[in-house]
Design an enzyme around this catalytic site. Structure first.
Site, PDB file in Angstrom:
ATOM      1  N   HIS A 554       0.873  -1.315   0.147  1.00  0.00           N
ATOM      2  CA  HIS A 554       0.031  -0.311  -0.164  1.00  0.00           C
ATOM      3  C   HIS A 554       0.858   1.170  -0.158  1.00  0.00           C
ATOM      4  O   HIS A 554       0.991   2.358  -0.311  1.00  0.00           O
ATOM      5  CB  HIS A 554      -1.075  -0.583   1.292  1.00  0.00           C
ATOM      6  N   GLU A 555       1.165   1.207   0.630  1.00  0.00           N
ATOM      7  CA  GLU A 555       2.842   2.829   0.830  1.00  0.00           C
ATOM      8  C   GLU A 555       3.364   2.845  -0.226  1.00  0.00           C
ATOM      9  O   GLU A 555       3.894   3.588  -0.644  1.00  0.00           O
ATOM     10  CB  GLU A 555       3.801   2.120   2.296  1.00  0.00           C
ATOM     11  N   HIS A 558       1.786   4.699  -2.641  1.00  0.00           N
ATOM     12  CA  HIS A 558       1.565   5.839  -3.129  1.00  0.00           C
ATOM     13  C   HIS A 558       3.049   6.241  -4.100  1.00  0.00           C
ATOM     14  O   HIS A 558       3.456   7.075  -4.385  1.00  0.00           O
ATOM     15  CB  HIS A 558       2.102   6.438  -1.666  1.00  0.00           C
ATOM     16  N   HIS A 561       3.710   6.424  -7.765  1.00  0.00           N
ATOM     17  CA  HIS A 561       2.240   7.998  -7.882  1.00  0.00           C
ATOM     18  C   HIS A 561       3.852   9.262  -7.628  1.00  0.00           C
ATOM     19  O   HIS A 561       3.888   9.606  -8.935  1.00  0.00           O
ATOM     20  CB  HIS A 561       1.767   7.809  -7.044  1.00  0.00           C
TER      21      HIS A 561
HETATM   22 ZN   LIG Z   1      -3.004   5.520   1.843  1.00  0.00          ZN
END
Ligand SMILES: [Zn+2]
Length: 774
Positions: A554-555, A558, A561
């Site tokens: 998940h991290e 980011h 991105h």
């Molecule tokens: Zn998040």
């Protein structure tokens, strides 16, 4: 969780152009000769094999890490994150002064702009002003939160406060707003802007408007007072966010069913326990204690807030509503949604009710199954809130009577293996990989921080990733992604202005190699902070649970991105997109973490090297799905509550704003399980302060991520999870834009669905109908 680069500091600078200034050789960190691991092979393919091997060893082998980090450091001391100004704590003071001086120069340029050419430069100037501030504030904020040295923390905190105030002054300087308005209103000027420059100009105008910049003096004063009131009430609310009772006294027989080990720290006298009302212990008790009355008592205690909380909350909501009305909005939600994908509260409502309808059959099924079990216990079949965890666990035991421990998967997830897997996955999808890199003296804040350079197969070095992943005392337990510096194009005039000195133009931090046209990129600098346990006494590496793996993925979503969202202007780069779009890349990565072809890239037993049997993952996923409908319903209810509290109700409700009445109205209308009346759980929801009308974002991005996973990556079928074509499509339509393209254009582009392009209430409803199914 995501730590966004400061959205309010969108303003920024640029020096006076000296187009013919001589250009000195630019030192690009990462390409300095000699700054290279001598054991690293020279041919490209051998090198990438070595890097792949080294990545795993870097995190898993103590010996390898000792050798790696004890190599003599190359070059002179460069300072924290290679920032030449931060070689010691007091460097923050000089750096802050330099930042203000740089900003002042830009502000003067903007205020005195008069020629068409100068007006055309305004979006870039203001973007540079914002970058100059963000570079400082993001670093100081990070150091304050993460640096173990209290001298660094203090220096960062003090200078942060000073710069933050300075930024607030800039955000409320009417001259900056007026000049930008003039530029936007001049056809010759606006016509010369690129798409990104146009977008940035609009974003900045909106930011200025939300700082009440065009209000008459006395109203602006009131706006400032109300804003500080909101800040004060918000902090007080969060500070007092604890249940009324801190503990409940129970005896051993009342706690029958709970794993005795969980109680060992809560024993008072013989056979008596003082069970805390927050944390793991009450959660475990709700899931295992057989006596319904005891579960009820624990549940109630956890949902009753302290005295004064509700008044604080109601005051906060009223003050927010006043701010919105002063700024010309119908409600606070209208104001905070205006620059999101949702745009209006009506659209959010359409999304949430459609999602609720999609979720209803699952909830019904789950409740029916729990009801059947409850009857077998000679209880009435109605499932109450304190039954949910208990019967969900009972259903799990029924299905997985033999193997209930999903954690034995951890042996297949050493931290090094997972990092290796992420690099391999990104190579498959986007042609980028992770390269372990030695650090310079003073570059990291703690001895076990690893630096990884992110390298693209054709574009070369594209980002720097600092991995601070091991637990240590005093460190935040929340996994967090920090963008310490955003991506942007460094203009040739800016380079010329500083004679090509990287120390001047970019504080000595990482920059790209020059493009064929001689342009440079400021590279994104990212820090990932987690708290995985490193077992000092055991030979095994840090082993992650399946949940930890999903968190790291998940991290890293980011991070990718930030890495691939390489826009020419910083204000819209990477994760600097609307809040209700920012979780899409990270949530999508959670699907990859559960996919068979992705796991086959890396998941192997740390000792035997045997690949992870996929049935284990399937079992874990099946268990995870049980009770998900009810959990989702909770999030939907909470999102609806967040909307209602930020509607015009706080100022318009007959007989004054009553948050408890609003709470029960929503729970009665949309909930499937009756909430007991003697609770006031809204006093314990800190997210109301943080999200202010955007809590739906998480569900919204989950629904979109599910659809993208299914449609673009084929739900993982036929190797869809490692398919380059799918990866490129997603990168081209979503990631590379950061916040410079409308989120709806990204979604419609990647899904190939034109009907979504303009967003609006119907598009929001459509997303709700996709549902959240994971
Ligand atoms: Zn998040």
């Amino acid at each position: 969780m995501i730590k966004l680069s400061w959205p309010p500091s969108r303003i920024r600078i640029r020096y006076v152009i000296q187009s013919n200034a001589p250009r000195r050789f630019l030192t690009v960190p990462g390409t300095v000769p000699g700054h290279r691991n001598p054991n690293r092979p020279s041919s490209t393919s051998q090198r990438s094999n070595y890097d792949d091997y080294a990545l795993r060893e870097l995190f898993d082998s103590r010996e390898f890490w000792q050798n790696f980090c004890h190599k003599p450091k190359v070059g002179s001391k460069r300072g924290l994150l290679q920032n030449v100004h931060l070689t010691e704590p007091k460097g923050f003071v000089n750096y802050a002064q330099l930042t203000v001086a740089r900003c002042q120069k830009i502000v003067e340029y903007v205020l005195s702009a008069s020629s068409t050419e100068e007006y055309i430069a305004l979006p870039r100037k203001l973007d540079l002003l914002s970058d100059t501030l963000c570079r400082f504030l993001d670093t100081a904020d990070f150091v304050h939160a993460t640096h173990p040295d209290v001298r660094f923390q203090d220096a960062a905190t003090q200078t942060y406060t000073y710069l933050f105030q300075y930024m607030n002054v800039l955000n409320t300087t009417p001259g900056l707003d007026a000049q930008l308005k003039k530029a936007v209103g001049t056809a010759e000027v606006a016509g010369a802007w690129s798409e990104v420059e146009k977008t940035v100009a609009q974003i900045l105008l909106k930011d200025f408007a939300q700082s009440a910049i065009s209000l008459p003096e006395h109203e602006r004063k009131r706006f400032v007072n109300l804003s500080s009131e909101v800040k004060r009430l918000g902090s007080e609310f969060v500070e007092d966010m604890r249940p009324r009772k801190s503990h409940i006294d129970l005896n051993a027989s009342q706690l029958n069913g709970i794993e005795p080990l969980l109680l060992k720290n809560h024993k008072t006298v013989r056979n008596h326990f003082s069970l805390p009302t927050v944390g793991d212990a009450p959660y475990a008790a709700l899931g295992s204690v057989h006596d319904e009355q005891v579960r009820k008592a624990i549940y109630l205690a956890g949902r009753q807030c302290r005295k004064g909380q509700i008044q604080k909350l109601e005051k906060l909501m009223k003050t927010r509503a006043e701010i919105a009305s002063l700024s010309g909005y119908k409600s606070y939600a209208n104001m905070s949604l205006s620059d999101k994908l949702a745009k209006t509260p009506e659209a959010v409502h359409s999304f949430l009710t459609a999602l609720s309808a999609d979720n209803a059959p699952t909830v019904k099924q789950e409740l029916a199954r729990m009801g059947e079990l409850k009857v077998q216990d000679s209880n009435p079949p109605e499932v109450r809130p304190w039954d949910i965890l208990y019967y969900r666990n009972r259903l799990d035991t029924k299905v997985h009577s033999k193997s209930r421990k999903p954690d034995f998967m951890a042996a297949y997830f050493s931290l090094g293996t997972v990092m290796q897997g992420l690099s391999r996955l990104f190579t498959h999808l986007y042609g980028i990989r992770f390269v372990p890199r030695e650090t310079t003296l003073g570059e990291t804040w703690n001895a076990d921080v690893r630096r990884i350079d992110v390298v693209h197969e054709t574009e070369g070095h594209v980002a720097v990733l600092y991995c601070d992943l091991f637990a240590r005392a005093g460190k935040t337990p929340n996994p967090t992604h920090f963008t310490l510096r955003c991506s942007r194009l460094i203009s040739s005039s800016e380079m010329a202005e500083t004679n090509g000195s990287a120390d001047e133009v970019n504080d000595g931090m990482a920059m790209s190699a020059p493009s064929p046209t001689g342009q440079y990129h400021q590279l994104p600098i990212i820090a990932l902070v987690c708290d995985f346990a490193q077992r000092a006494s055991q030979p095994s590496p840090a082993l992650l649970t399946f949940q930890d793996v999903k968190t790291l993925f998940h991290e890293m979503g980011h991070a990718i991105h930030s890495i691939l969202g390489r826009t020419s202007l910083q204000i819209v780069s990477g994760t600097r997109c609307p809040t209700d779009f920012a979780e899409l890349p990270s949530v999508l990565m959670e699907y990859f973490a559960s996919d068979a072809s992705v796991l086959a890239l890396f998941a192997r037993h740390w000792e035997t090297d045997v690949p992870l049997p996929y049935e284990m993952v399937e079992n874990a996923l099946q268990m995870h799905r049980r009770g998900q409908g009810l959990q989702r319903e909770n999030q939907i209810l909470f999102s609806l509550l967040d909307q209602a509290y930020h509607s015009s109700l706080p100022l318009t409700m007959d007989d004054g704003f009553d948050s408890t009445k609003v709470f029960f109205d929503i729970y009665d209308k949309y909930g499937s399980v009756r909430e007991p009346r003697d609770t006031d759980a809204q006093g314990l929801f800190g997210h109301l302060v943080e999200y202010g009308g955007t809590y739906y974002s998480y569900l919204f991005d989950r629904a979109i991520a599910g659809k993208v996973w299914k449609e673009v990556f084929r739900g993982g079928k036929d190797g869809g999870g490692v398919d380059r074509e799918a990866g490129e499509r997603y990168k081209e339509e979503v990631l590379k834009w950061g916040g410079s393209r409308s989120g709806w254009a990204c979604i419609s582009g990647v899904l190939g669905d034109e009907t979504l392009r303009d967003g609006g209430k119907r598009a929001m409803e459509e997303v709700g109908r996709w549902g959240v199914h994971d």
